[in-house]
Motif scaffolding. Sequence first.
Motif, PDB file in Angstrom:
ATOM      1  N   LYS A  29      55.890 -37.722 -69.067  1.00  0.00           N
ATOM      2  CA  LYS A  29      56.544 -38.938 -69.562  1.00  0.00           C
ATOM      3  C   LYS A  29      55.556 -39.838 -70.295  1.00  0.00           C
ATOM      4  O   LYS A  29      55.872 -40.392 -71.361  1.00  0.00           O
ATOM      5  CB  LYS A  29      57.181 -39.696 -68.404  1.00  0.00           C
ATOM      6  N   ASN A  46      54.744 -38.130 -73.652  1.00  0.00           N
ATOM      7  CA  ASN A  46      55.825 -38.243 -74.631  1.00  0.00           C
ATOM      8  C   ASN A  46      55.945 -39.658 -75.179  1.00  0.00           C
ATOM      9  O   ASN A  46      56.237 -39.849 -76.364  1.00  0.00           O
ATOM     10  CB  ASN A  46      57.152 -37.802 -73.996  1.00  0.00           C
ATOM     11  N   TRP A  47      55.717 -40.653 -74.325  1.00  0.00           N
ATOM     12  CA  TRP A  47      55.753 -42.046 -74.787  1.00  0.00           C
ATOM     13  C   TRP A  47      54.672 -42.283 -75.834  1.00  0.00           C
ATOM     14  O   TRP A  47      54.930 -42.881 -76.895  1.00  0.00           O
ATOM     15  CB  TRP A  47      55.552 -42.988 -73.599  1.00  0.00           C
ATOM     16  N   ASN A  88      62.321 -37.261 -76.919  1.00  0.00           N
ATOM     17  CA  ASN A  88      62.035 -37.535 -75.511  1.00  0.00           C
ATOM     18  C   ASN A  88      61.161 -36.476 -74.868  1.00  0.00           C
ATOM     19  O   ASN A  88      60.567 -36.728 -73.829  1.00  0.00           O
ATOM     20  CB  ASN A  88      63.347 -37.650 -74.726  1.00  0.00           C
ATOM     21  N   LYS A 147      65.956 -33.034 -69.581  1.00  0.00           N
ATOM     22  CA  LYS A 147      66.193 -34.343 -68.981  1.00  0.00           C
ATOM     23  C   LYS A 147      66.043 -34.300 -67.465  1.00  0.00           C
ATOM     24  O   LYS A 147      65.527 -35.217 -66.839  1.00  0.00           O
ATOM     25  CB  LYS A 147      67.587 -34.827 -69.362  1.00  0.00           C
ATOM     26  N   TRP A 198      65.494 -31.073 -74.797  1.00  0.00           N
ATOM     27  CA  TRP A 198      65.064 -32.177 -73.919  1.00  0.00           C
ATOM     28  C   TRP A 198      65.429 -31.798 -72.485  1.00  0.00           C
ATOM     29  O   TRP A 198      66.594 -31.756 -72.129  1.00  0.00           O
ATOM     30  CB  TRP A 198      65.736 -33.477 -74.321  1.00  0.00           C
ATOM     31  N   ARG A 258      55.566 -40.551 -79.130  1.00  0.00           N
ATOM     32  CA  ARG A 258      56.599 -41.266 -79.890  1.00  0.00           C
ATOM     33  C   ARG A 258      56.003 -42.459 -80.627  1.00  0.00           C
ATOM     34  O   ARG A 258      56.281 -42.683 -81.812  1.00  0.00           O
ATOM     35  CB  ARG A 258      57.719 -41.743 -78.959  1.00  0.00           C
TER      36      ARG A 258
END
Length: 313
Positions: A136, A139-140, A151, A122, A120, A143
């Motif tokens: 982002k 990835n959302w 993440n 970060k 990840w 998921r």
Amino acid sequence: MNISVVIPLLNEEESLKELHDWIVSVMQSNSFSYEIIFIDDGSTDDSWQIITKLSEANPNVKGIRFLKNFGKSQALHAGFAKAEGNVVITMDADLQDNPEEIPELYQMISEEKFDLVSGWKKKRFDSYFSKNLPSKLFNWAARKTSGVTLNDFNCGLKAYSNQVVKHIDVYGEMHRYIPVLAKNAGFINIGEKVVKHQARKYGKTKFGMNRFINGFLDLITIWFISRFGRRPMHLFGSLGVIMFIIGFGFAFYLGVDKLFINPTGRLITDRPQFYIALSTMIIGSQFFIAGFLGELILRTKRQQQRYFVKEEF
């Protein structure tokens, strides 16, 4: 063998020697037995010549060279097939992945018994609007769709048990969803580790904005395969039934109305309900046919041609 490091690459001649030396230093300082597998995905620079020289100097270096650019998924597939280590580490060749993370990743697989550990990033050193923000959002969506709570699906730095890489089939552009493929194959012990991300030192990225469009399309494919890959008739058959019932309902209404309620009224073909009934019944039939074809395809064995290897050692 403790570790196989699988590195797909395309035109990364500037970074290969430095990356190799860095990995070797980490392996020697931790007393790991290892192999480094470089997969040259159709490079047009001197990447293959450098890999060949590294192999001559270090017998732990192995190379696979494709005839042309087949993509990262195909490169990983070839590397996984060749890997012999108990733990398989994948990383990019652009020096943005840090080899110092390898010992902890190895420990999580070998001692903590994870099937797969994903890195990840970060804190990233990429442009926010061109890479970070789309990543982002991507990835959302991944998921929510897959049920795998990672993440960073896109991180190239991952660790796998050897059993995982020998049982998953990476094709198309599915390298982004290897954790999802592993989960679908029954490997549910999936972990995540925060890893260091480094600014790109040489060259430029080989991926453009189209990777996010392709990624979302692949995400839909993964979702469909996960839910209906083994039973396509459940989806297409259900849609076919719904559409056929709607069409039959309109047709029944038109028939009753013409025969008993208003026999002297407009012709059935002059009424919009007729075309709704006709269209929905045809679409419903087509969904049924799609479901049957899907079931037949699942029962037909076929050999897929994924890549052509030009040289290997």
